[in-house]
Design an enzyme around this catalytic site. Structure first.
Site, PDB file in Angstrom:
ATOM      1  N   PHE A 152       0.807  -1.240   0.000  1.00 35.86           N
ATOM      2  CA  PHE A 152       0.000   0.000   0.000  1.00 35.86           C
ATOM      3  C   PHE A 152       0.828   1.273   0.000  1.00 35.86           C
ATOM      4  CE2 PHE A 152       0.719  -0.132   4.617  1.00 35.86           C
ATOM      5  CZ  PHE A 152       0.930   1.208   4.884  1.00 35.86           C
ATOM      6  N   LYS A 176      -1.249  -6.586  -9.787  1.00 35.18           N
ATOM      7  CA  LYS A 176      -2.194  -6.756  -8.678  1.00 35.18           C
ATOM      8  C   LYS A 176      -1.834  -5.680  -7.656  1.00 35.18           C
ATOM      9  CE  LYS A 176      -3.003  -8.186  -4.894  1.00 35.18           C
ATOM     10  NZ  LYS A 176      -3.455  -7.303  -3.778  1.00 35.18           N
ATOM     11  N   GLU A 179      -5.092  -3.713  -2.358  1.00 33.24           N
ATOM     12  CA  GLU A 179      -6.528  -3.418  -2.297  1.00 33.24           C
ATOM     13  C   GLU A 179      -6.797  -2.165  -1.453  1.00 33.24           C
ATOM     14  OE1 GLU A 179      -4.902  -5.870  -1.033  1.00 33.24           O
ATOM     15  OE2 GLU A 179      -5.580  -6.438   0.970  1.00 33.24           O
ATOM     16  N   SER A 229       4.929  -7.143   3.456  1.00 31.06           N
ATOM     17  CA  SER A 229       5.451  -7.508   4.774  1.00 31.06           C
ATOM     18  C   SER A 229       6.212  -8.840   4.708  1.00 31.06           C
ATOM     19  CB  SER A 229       4.286  -7.613   5.762  1.00 31.06           C
ATOM     20  OG  SER A 229       3.370  -8.578   5.282  1.00 31.06           O
ATOM     21  N   CYS A 284       9.604   1.486   3.629  1.00 29.48           N
ATOM     22  CA  CYS A 284      10.439   0.343   4.011  1.00 29.48           C
ATOM     23  C   CYS A 284      11.866   0.782   4.252  1.00 29.48           C
ATOM     24  CB  CYS A 284      10.390  -0.730   2.936  1.00 29.48           C
ATOM     25  SG  CYS A 284      11.030  -0.113   1.388  1.00 29.48           S
ATOM     26  N   GLU A 385       9.074  -4.397  13.365  1.00 30.86           N
ATOM     27  CA  GLU A 385       8.756  -3.313  12.420  1.00 30.86           C
ATOM     28  C   GLU A 385       7.487  -2.600  12.900  1.00 30.86           C
ATOM     29  OE1 GLU A 385       7.403  -4.331   8.364  1.00 30.86           O
ATOM     30  OE2 GLU A 385       8.529  -2.584   7.694  1.00 30.86           O
TER      31      GLU A 385
HETATM   32  P1  NAD Z   1       1.138  -6.718   3.013  1.00 27.41           P
HETATM   33  O1  NAD Z   1       2.133  -7.812   3.113  1.00 27.41           O
HETATM   34  O2  NAD Z   1       0.012  -6.687   3.972  1.00 27.41           O
HETATM   35  O3  NAD Z   1       0.459  -6.712   1.543  1.00 27.41           O
HETATM   36  C1  NAD Z   1       1.241  -6.748   0.372  1.00 27.41           C
HETATM   37  C2  NAD Z   1       0.449  -7.432  -0.734  1.00 27.41           C
HETATM   38  O4  NAD Z   1       0.197  -8.776  -0.360  1.00 27.41           O
HETATM   39  C3  NAD Z   1      -0.910  -6.795  -1.015  1.00 27.41           C
HETATM   40  O5  NAD Z   1      -1.081  -6.733  -2.416  1.00 27.41           O
HETATM   41  C4  NAD Z   1      -1.911  -7.732  -0.361  1.00 27.41           C
HETATM   42  O6  NAD Z   1      -3.114  -7.811  -1.078  1.00 27.41           O
HETATM   43  C5  NAD Z   1      -1.197  -9.069  -0.376  1.00 27.41           C
HETATM   44  N1  NAD Z   1      -1.476  -9.888   0.810  1.00 27.41           N
HETATM   45  C6  NAD Z   1      -1.674  -9.433   2.075  1.00 27.41           C
HETATM   46  N2  NAD Z   1      -1.858 -10.486   2.912  1.00 27.41           N
HETATM   47  C7  NAD Z   1      -1.753 -11.606   2.162  1.00 27.41           C
HETATM   48  C8  NAD Z   1      -1.842 -13.000   2.466  1.00 27.41           C
HETATM   49  N3  NAD Z   1      -2.065 -13.427   3.697  1.00 27.41           N
HETATM   50  N4  NAD Z   1      -1.688 -13.882   1.461  1.00 27.41           N
HETATM   51  C9  NAD Z   1      -1.449 -13.458   0.201  1.00 27.41           C
HETATM   52  N5  NAD Z   1      -1.360 -12.143  -0.135  1.00 27.41           N
HETATM   53  C10 NAD Z   1      -1.504 -11.225   0.829  1.00 27.41           C
HETATM   54  O7  NAD Z   1       1.980  -5.350   3.065  1.00 27.41           O
HETATM   55  P2  NAD Z   1       1.421  -3.862   3.165  1.00 27.41           P
HETATM   56  O8  NAD Z   1       0.845  -3.629   4.525  1.00 27.41           O
HETATM   57  O9  NAD Z   1       0.600  -3.530   1.984  1.00 27.41           O
HETATM   58  O10 NAD Z   1       2.789  -3.033   3.019  1.00 27.41           O
HETATM   59  C11 NAD Z   1       3.618  -2.720   4.116  1.00 27.41           C
HETATM   60  C12 NAD Z   1       4.769  -3.698   4.224  1.00 27.41           C
HETATM   61  O11 NAD Z   1       5.505  -3.715   2.999  1.00 27.41           O
HETATM   62  C13 NAD Z   1       5.779  -3.309   5.293  1.00 27.41           C
HETATM   63  O12 NAD Z   1       6.188  -4.463   5.973  1.00 27.41           O
HETATM   64  C14 NAD Z   1       6.933  -2.710   4.497  1.00 27.41           C
HETATM   65  O13 NAD Z   1       8.182  -2.783   5.136  1.00 27.41           O
HETATM   66  C15 NAD Z   1       6.896  -3.555   3.277  1.00 27.41           C
HETATM   67  N6  NAD Z   1       7.543  -2.900   2.153  1.00 27.41           N
HETATM   68  C16 NAD Z   1       8.756  -3.350   1.769  1.00 27.41           C
HETATM   69  C17 NAD Z   1       9.426  -2.732   0.732  1.00 27.41           C
HETATM   70  C18 NAD Z   1      10.777  -3.198   0.317  1.00 27.41           C
HETATM   71  O14 NAD Z   1      11.262  -2.694  -0.680  1.00 27.41           O
HETATM   72  N7  NAD Z   1      11.395  -4.138   1.007  1.00 27.41           N
HETATM   73  C19 NAD Z   1       8.831  -1.645   0.078  1.00 27.41           C
HETATM   74  C20 NAD Z   1       7.565  -1.220   0.486  1.00 27.41           C
HETATM   75  C21 NAD Z   1       6.931  -1.846   1.536  1.00 27.41           C
END
Ligand code: NAD
Length: 492
Positions: A152, A176, A179, A229, A284, A385
C-alpha cells in the site's frame, strides 16, 4: 448506497466489470471519505487475465525491442502529462504529502526511462571458435507471463520497479495493486492502455489474498515480483517455488542509523527526522532506530525531539503539511499498542504522538511523530517493524557495539551512519549487514539503474528489482553452440 466509482479489472485490452459481492471501500485516511469500491477478484478473474497475457505473449515477444520501447516512451510522456492528477490520487488514497507523492511518481518515471534502454541492455554475448569452427552464443529471451503483487505504501512507484523491464524484455504482465490503494494503478492502467499496447500485454486484476493465491497457482505465470510484509513475502516466495516459478520478494524492515559524536548534528537531525517521519514512517527505508554513540547522545536527543515536535501534521493536500496520516484505523491501533509496549519495556516517552486530533479531520487516522528514549536493545520494540512515525533511541558506547546490534537483527533493508570520519564510514560500509547503506544520508529508494538490494528477511530471492537485475529476472538465458559444415558452397 455508494454512488461513486466502482473499480473494474483491465483484461485483454478492455475494462471488465467483476461479478462479485465482495467489495472493499477505498478510504482517504485523512478525511475518511470513501473514494471508490474495489472488487475482490478471485481465481476466475485471474484466470481470464493470465489467459489474455499468455495469448498475447507469442506476438509480443516477436515485436522488435526497438519497437517495444516506443510504447514506454509514450507512457513516460503520458505519466508526465498526468503527473499532478496522479500525485493527488496517491495523496488521497495513501495519505502522504503531495511532495512525497510527486517524489515517488518521479521514481516511477525514471524506471520507464531506464527500461527504454532494453535494446542494448538485454543483449547477450558470444565467443567465436570455442573449438575449431564452433561458436557459442548466449541470447536472452523473455520468460513469458509475469505478475507484480504490490503493497500500500508506494501505490505509484513500486509496480514500476518491475513492469517497464518486464514488458520491454518481451514478457506480458499482470498488475495486482494493494486493495488498500488501488486507484493510482487504476489510473496508470488507463494511461498504459492509451499507449496503444496490443491487448493482453498488460492486465490489471484487483483483489487481495484470493488473487495472490491464484497468481501463485496459475500454470502460465512464470515470474512473480512481490513487495510487502515479511510473513507474506516468505509465503509468496515459498509458494512460488513450490509451483516452479521464479520469484523476487521484498519484505519488511527495521532500519537503524548510527550517529557518531563527530557527525554534523544539524544536518543529521534534519535527515533522520525526514527519514523517520516522512510518509508517516510508512516507508520500508524509514529510519526506525537511532543509535547514538558516546557524546552524540545529549545533542541529538534534544535536536530530534524539537524536530519531531515541530513537524506539521495534517492532510497531505495542504502544502503546509509535512506528515500525513497512517493508512488505516487498524494500523493506528497497532502503532499505539507498540508504543505502549515500548514504554512497558522501560523506554521513556521523549515525544508522545498518540491521542492526536487534527482540526477539520477529527476522524482521520493521525498520529504525531513519537520518540521513545532509552529503548532496551533486547526488547521487542527494538526489533519489531512498527511502520509508523515512531523513532526509538538507543545509546551505546562504540560503533562496534552498534554494528554488532545491527547485524543481530532479523532484517537487512537499510542502515545509515552519520560521521565525519572516512575510516568509520569505510568500516561501517564493509561490516553492516544490510543491502542499502547510507553515509551521511537517509537512504531513499535507489535510483532506477541500481538494484533495490534488501538482505536477510527483507528480501527472498536472488535478483532484485530495477536496473540490470530486473533484466536478468525477466529474461532466461539460452546458450547456443553452432557448427556449420565447411563444404556448403559445393552443395548448390
Ligand atoms: P502486506 O504484506 O500486507 O500486503 C502486500 C500485498 O500482499 C498486497 O497486495 C496484499 O493484497 C497481499 N497480501 C496481504 N496479505 C496476504 C496473504 N495473507 N496472502 C497473500 N497475499 C496477501 O503489506 P502492506 O501492509 O501492503 O505493506 C507494508 C509492508 O511492505 C511493510 O512491511 C513494508 O516494510 C513492506 N515494504 C517493503 C518494501 C521493500 O522494498 N522491502 C517496500 C515497500 C513496503
Amino acid at each position: 448506497m455508494f454512488s461513486g466509482q466502482i473499480l473494474q479489472n483491465y483484461v485483454n485490452g478492455q475494462w471488465e466489470r467483476v461479478i462479485t459481492q465482495d467489495y472493499l471501500p477505498v478510504v482517504n485516511p485523512a478525511t475518511t471519505e470513501v473514494l471508490a469500491q474495489v472488487p475482490l477478484s478471485g481465481a476466475a478473474e485471474l484466470h481470464q487475465a493470465a489467459t489474455a497475457a499468455a495469448t498475447a505473449f507469442p506476438g509480443w515477444r516477436r515485436v522488435p525491442a526497438t519497437e517495444r520501447v516506443q510504447y514506454l516512451f509514450k507512457l513516460k510522456f503520458l505519466l508526465e502529462e498526468n503527473f499532478e492528477d496522479l500525485a493527488q490520487t496517491i495523496t488521497q488514497e495513501c495519505g502522504k504529502t503531495l511532495v512525497e507523492s510527486r517524489g515517488e511518481l518521479q521514481r516511477a518515471i525514471e524506471n520507464v526511462e531506464i527500461a527504454c534502454g532494453i535494446p542494448i541492455l538485454m543483449q547477450g554475448y558470444n565467443s567465436e571458435d570455442i573449438a575449431r569452427g564452433i561458436d557459442e552464443i548466449m541470447i536472452r529471451q523473455p520468460v513469458g507471463v509475469a505478475a507484480v503483487i504490490a503493497p500500500f505504501n508506494f501505490p505509484g512507484m513500486i509496480p514500476f520497479w518491475f513492469l517497464p523491464y518486464a514488458i520491454a524484455c518481451g514478457n506480458t504482465y499482470i498488475i495486482k495493486p494493494s486493495e488498500k490503494v488501488p486507484l493510482t494503478m487504476h489510473k496508470v492502467m488507463g494511461l498504459i492502455a492509451a499507449t496503444g499496447l496490443p491487448p493482453g500485454v498488460v492486465n490489471l486484476v484487483h483483489g487481495a489474498k484470493a488473487v495472490v493465491d491464484a497468481i501463485l497457482e496459475h500454470p502460465v505465470i512464470r515470474a512473480i515480483s512481490f513487495v510487502g510484509s515479511t510473513p507474506v513475502a516468505k509465503y509468496v516466495y515459498s509458494q512460488a517455488a513450490a509451483h516452479g516459478k521464479r520469484a523476487q520478494c521484498q519484505g519488511g524492515a527495521k532500519n537503524p542509523v548510527i550517529i557518531l559524536p563527530d557527525a554534523d548534528m544539524t544536518m543529521t537531525t534534519r535527515i533522520v527526522a525526514d527519514s523517520a517521519f516522512g510518509c508517516a514512517g510508512q516507508r520500508c527505508l524509514a529510519a526506525s532506530v537511532a543509535m547514538t554513540i558516546g557524546a552524540a547522545k545529549e545533542e541529538f536527543r534534544e535536536a530530534i525531539a524539537q524536530a519531531a515536535t515541530e513537524r506539521v501534521v495534517g492532510y497531505g493536500l495542504d502544502p503546509k503539511v509535512q506528515m500525513g496520516p497512517v493508512i488505516s484505523p487498524e494500523s493506528k491501533n497497532r502503532i499505539n499498542d507498540l508504543i505502549q509496549q515500548g514504554l512497558t519495556e522501560g523506554a521513556k516517552p521523549l515525544v508522545d504522538g498518540r491521542n492526536t486530533q487534527i482540526s477539520g479531520y477529527e476522524q482521520g487516522y493521525f498520529l504525531r511523530p513519537t520518540i521513545l528514549d532509552a529503548v532496551n536493545p533486547k526488547g521487542e520494540i527494538a526489533k519489531t517493524e512498527i511502520f509508523g512515525p515512531v523513532l526509538s533511541l538507543i545509546h551505546l558506547n562504540s560503533i562496534e557495539e552498534a554494528i554488532t546490534l545491527i547485524n543481530s537483527g532479523q532484517y537487512g533493508n537499510m542502515a545509515c551512519l552519520f560521521t565525519s570520519s572516512g575510516a568509520a564510514a569505510r568500516k561501517f560500509r564493509y561490516e553492516a549487514e544490510a543491502g542499502n547503506i547510507g553515509i551521511n544520508i537517509g537512504v531513499a529508494a535507489p535510483m532506477a539503474f541500481f538494484p533495490f538490494s534488501g538482505w536477510k528477511e527483507s528480501f527472498f530471492g536472488d535478483l532484485h528489482g530495477q536496473g540490470h537485475q530486473a533484466i536478468e529476472f525477466f529474461t532466461q538465458t539460452k546458450v547456443v553452440v553452432e557448427r556449420w559444415p565447411q563444404n556448403w558452397s559445393r552443395q548448390f
